[in-house]
Design an enzyme around this catalytic site. Structure first.
Site, PDB file in Angstrom:
ATOM      1  N   ASP A  63       5.274  -3.298  -3.880  1.00  5.58           N
ATOM      2  CA  ASP A  63       5.710  -4.167  -4.950  1.00  5.58           C
ATOM      3  C   ASP A  63       4.522  -4.981  -5.475  1.00  5.58           C
ATOM      4  O   ASP A  63       3.941  -5.782  -4.742  1.00  5.58           O
ATOM      5  CB  ASP A  63       6.773  -5.094  -4.370  1.00  5.58           C
ATOM      6  CG  ASP A  63       7.517  -5.821  -5.455  1.00  5.58           C
ATOM      7  OD1 ASP A  63       7.895  -5.166  -6.436  1.00  5.58           O
ATOM      8  OD2 ASP A  63       7.699  -7.041  -5.339  1.00  5.58           O
ATOM      9  N   THR A  96       6.026  -4.968 -12.518  1.00  3.00           N
ATOM     10  CA  THR A  96       4.912  -5.886 -12.269  1.00  3.00           C
ATOM     11  C   THR A  96       3.587  -5.137 -12.169  1.00  3.00           C
ATOM     12  O   THR A  96       2.581  -5.572 -12.722  1.00  3.00           O
ATOM     13  CB  THR A  96       5.140  -6.694 -10.983  1.00  3.00           C
ATOM     14  OG1 THR A  96       5.405  -5.801  -9.910  1.00  3.00           O
ATOM     15  CG2 THR A  96       6.313  -7.630 -11.131  1.00  3.00           C
ATOM     16  N   THR A  97       3.610  -3.995 -11.478  1.00  2.00           N
ATOM     17  CA  THR A  97       2.378  -3.224 -11.349  1.00  2.00           C
ATOM     18  C   THR A  97       1.942  -2.727 -12.721  1.00  2.00           C
ATOM     19  O   THR A  97       0.766  -2.827 -13.094  1.00  2.00           O
ATOM     20  CB  THR A  97       2.594  -2.028 -10.397  1.00  2.00           C
ATOM     21  OG1 THR A  97       3.306  -2.488  -9.254  1.00  2.00           O
ATOM     22  CG2 THR A  97       1.287  -1.434  -9.963  1.00  2.00           C
ATOM     23  N   ASP A 393      14.754  -5.492  -7.299  1.00  2.00           N
ATOM     24  CA  ASP A 393      14.261  -4.831  -8.509  1.00  2.00           C
ATOM     25  C   ASP A 393      15.417  -4.133  -9.222  1.00  2.00           C
ATOM     26  O   ASP A 393      15.601  -4.269 -10.426  1.00  2.00           O
ATOM     27  CB  ASP A 393      13.204  -3.767  -8.149  1.00  2.00           C
ATOM     28  CG  ASP A 393      11.846  -4.382  -7.880  1.00  2.00           C
ATOM     29  OD1 ASP A 393      11.751  -5.624  -7.910  1.00  2.00           O
ATOM     30  OD2 ASP A 393      10.893  -3.632  -7.632  1.00  2.00           O
TER      31      ASP A 393
END
Ligand code: ADP
Ligand code: MG
Length: 549
Positions: A63, A96-97, A393
């Site tokens: 994550d 997010t990545t 998520d």
């Protein structure tokens, strides 16, 4: 620029200052380093990271935001990228990545342009235009989704969980997630929906397997009933929620009571007993059949409660009390004397159940149908934690999809379509900004490229194949990381809410623009490290002061 010898010092000694391209390149390098740190985790075939903190605690995750939060990042520009991840997490709950990698790539392209003497202001302007255009492209390729399209919503959940290690149980978890979100979604006057994620409680219990993870329509309290003589299950429960102890207050000062004759002792003891008896009687009289107490319950009170057939739990967390109040419609009572039947909450069934090694209390069939809980199970603490992260998520993306009513395709498909749209658009803008917009288009393609790379595919070949499909009009062509083929992501069920993509582009652009516009870094000397403690001035900047004068 100043003639030698006339330098005027306006900054405190020890201040670090870096100007011009040096500052820009330094900032960009730091931000790129952050992006590189998470790159290998992108996508279903991305790798995990093992993070070990200073106490030796281990987190294994893929994550982006978790990784960056745990890393001890110091460089100010690098910190801005961490902020990108946090914003993305708050706004969309996933991606997010993606957002961080995109910001890194935008900066890398900017660096090349700065080297070619394109002014940062021009780059920033081009990037902003490109970001707006990208949003338009996303709106155009998005498809509608409604609350009743549970199939699509499940795919959204599965796509979000695909990159997490718990993906082996994705069907079960996706079902749990979609059911939870659709249960708590509230309809607004205009027909749109609103999901309050506080309504979905997540409880973790190590043990069993991920397959035992379940949705509970109600509230779970991680506590057992206080006395085995109490009923283990109560139907049509009337629930009292109190935050006073069912105990006799111990005297504050050490009082010595001199007792001269045995009848006095008896009187003293029975007075205590009577007080407890009266407390329990108050609960009983209100009609309560279940009691959640935020404070303690004396052994004797437990005995009386059991005799009255009341299911009681003690030392319940405040947050659980609040959830119970909301779910059951009960009122939190702070003065026992004031407890009445009107304060009681309702639930169809309250029962105790053994989960793993512990007994837990389940409050189900609550007055408020929006109260749902997910009980996460898994072999080890690390597994349970990673399941929690993937469920979070999945919950956010399904909630986003329900709220916005629009989804796009993943696997780099939407990114490729944006790149195509931007290249067309760039030629209509012209000038130096055109170069920046084209650079933005190239940067967005970092997503399919990285997905391919992490799947062990040739990134260039894959990218060329995807571009070709999009040129031909296949708007949803992306990379299937499992087969290695470029195909229609709708058929591959790789779908995401539009908010994840849109937010990633918006926050990556914002951070990149902010970083490239900086051409002067003035850093105060790290505070507190140097000049000994205890000077009269003390305070936060004491360290610097000591040396200066
Ligand atoms: P993030 O933190 O950005 O969400 P992830 O590691 O979760 O990063 O990876 C998300 C990316 O993986 C998205 O671009 C998504 O479209 C892609 N993805 C998810 N499932 C698949 C799949 N089956 N095939 C190809 N790409 C996928
Ligand atoms: Mg993800």
């Amino acid at each position: 620029m100043m003639p030698a010898g006339t330098q005027i010092l306006v900054l405190k000694e020890g201040t670090r200052r870096e100007k011009g391209k040096g500052a820009q390149f330094n900032n960009i390098a730091a931000a790129k380093a952050v992006a590189d740190a998470v790159r290998s985790t992108l996508g279903p075939r991305g790798m995990d990271k093992m993070l070990v903190d200073s106490l030796g605690d281990v987190v294994i995750t893929n994550d982006g935001v978790t990784i960056l939060k745990e890393m001890d990042i110091e460089h100010p520009a690098a910190k801005m990228l961490v902020e990108v991840a946090k914003t993305q997490d708050e706004e969309a709950g996933d991606g997010t990545t993606t957002a961080v990698i995109l910001a890194g790539e935008l900066l890398k392209k900017a660096e090349d342009m700065i080297e070619q003497n394109i002014h940062p202001t021009v780059i920033a302007g081009g990037y902003r235009l490109a970001s707006e255009k990208a949003r338009e492209v996303l709106d155009k390729i998005a498809t509608k989704v409604s609350m009743t399209d549970t199939d699509v919503l499940r795919k959204v959940a599965i796509t979000a969980m695909a990159s997490k290690s718990s993906s082996g149980h994705r069907d079960l978890l996706a079902n749990v997630v979609v059911k939870a979100v659709t249960m708590v979604a509230e309809e607004r006057a205009d027909g749109s929906h609103y999901v309050d994620d506080d309504d979905i409680q997540i409880t973790k219990k190590q043990g069993g397997s991920i397959a035992d993870t379940e949705l509970v329509e109600g509230v779970i309290v991680d506590k057992e009933r206080v006395h085995p003589g109490m009923p283990a299950q109560v139907e049509n429960a009337k629930i009292a929620l109190i935050d006073v102890a069912l105990e006799v207050k111990k005297t504050e000062i050490d009082a010595k009571i001199e007792i001269t004759d045995p009848s006095q002792l008896q009187a003293f003891l029975s007075e205590e007993e009577n007080m407890l008896r009266r407390m329990v009687a108050t609960v009983h009289k209100s009609g309560a059949t279940v009691l959640f107490c935020q404070k303690g319950i004396d052994d004797l009170s437990q005995h009386f409660l059991a005799k009255a057939g009341i299911y009681a739990v003690r030392r319940v967390k405040k947050s659980d009390m609040e959830k119970l109040a909301k779910a059951t419609g009960g009122k939190l009572v702070t003065k026992l004397d004031e407890l009445s039947k009107d304060d009681l909450g309702h639930a169809k069934l309250v029962y105790e159940k053994k989960i793993g090694d512990d007994q837990m209390t389940f409050v189900t069939g609550c007055k408020d149908p929006h109260a749902v809980s997910i009980l996460i199970r898994g072999g080890t603490e690390h597994v349970v934690d990673e399941v929690e992260r993937s469920l979070e998520d999945a919950l956010s993306v399904v909630a986003c999809a329900v709220e916005d009513g629009k989804v796009i395709t993943g696997g780099g498909a939407s990114a490729a379509e944006i790149a195509l749209g931007l290249r067309d658009y760039a030629s209509t803008v012209g000038g130096r900004e055109q170069i920046a917009i084209e650079a933005f288009a190239d940067a967005v393609e970092i997503i399919p490229r990285t997905l391919a790379e992490n799947a062990g595919l040739d990134p260039i070949d894959t990218l060329i194949a995807i571009r070709k499909e999009h040129k031909k009009g296949s708007k949803h062509a992306g990379v299937n990381v499992f087969t290695g083929k470029v195909s229609d992501m709708r058929k591959e069920n790789v779908v995401e809410p539009i908010r994840v993509g849109a937010q990633a582009i918006a926050s990556a652009t914002e951070a990149a623009v902010m970083i490239i516009r900086i051409d002067d870094v003035i850093a105060a000397k790290a505070g507190g490290a140097g000049g000994g403690a205890g000077g009269p001035k003390g305070g936060e900047d004491g360290g610097g002061d000591g040396e200066e004068f």
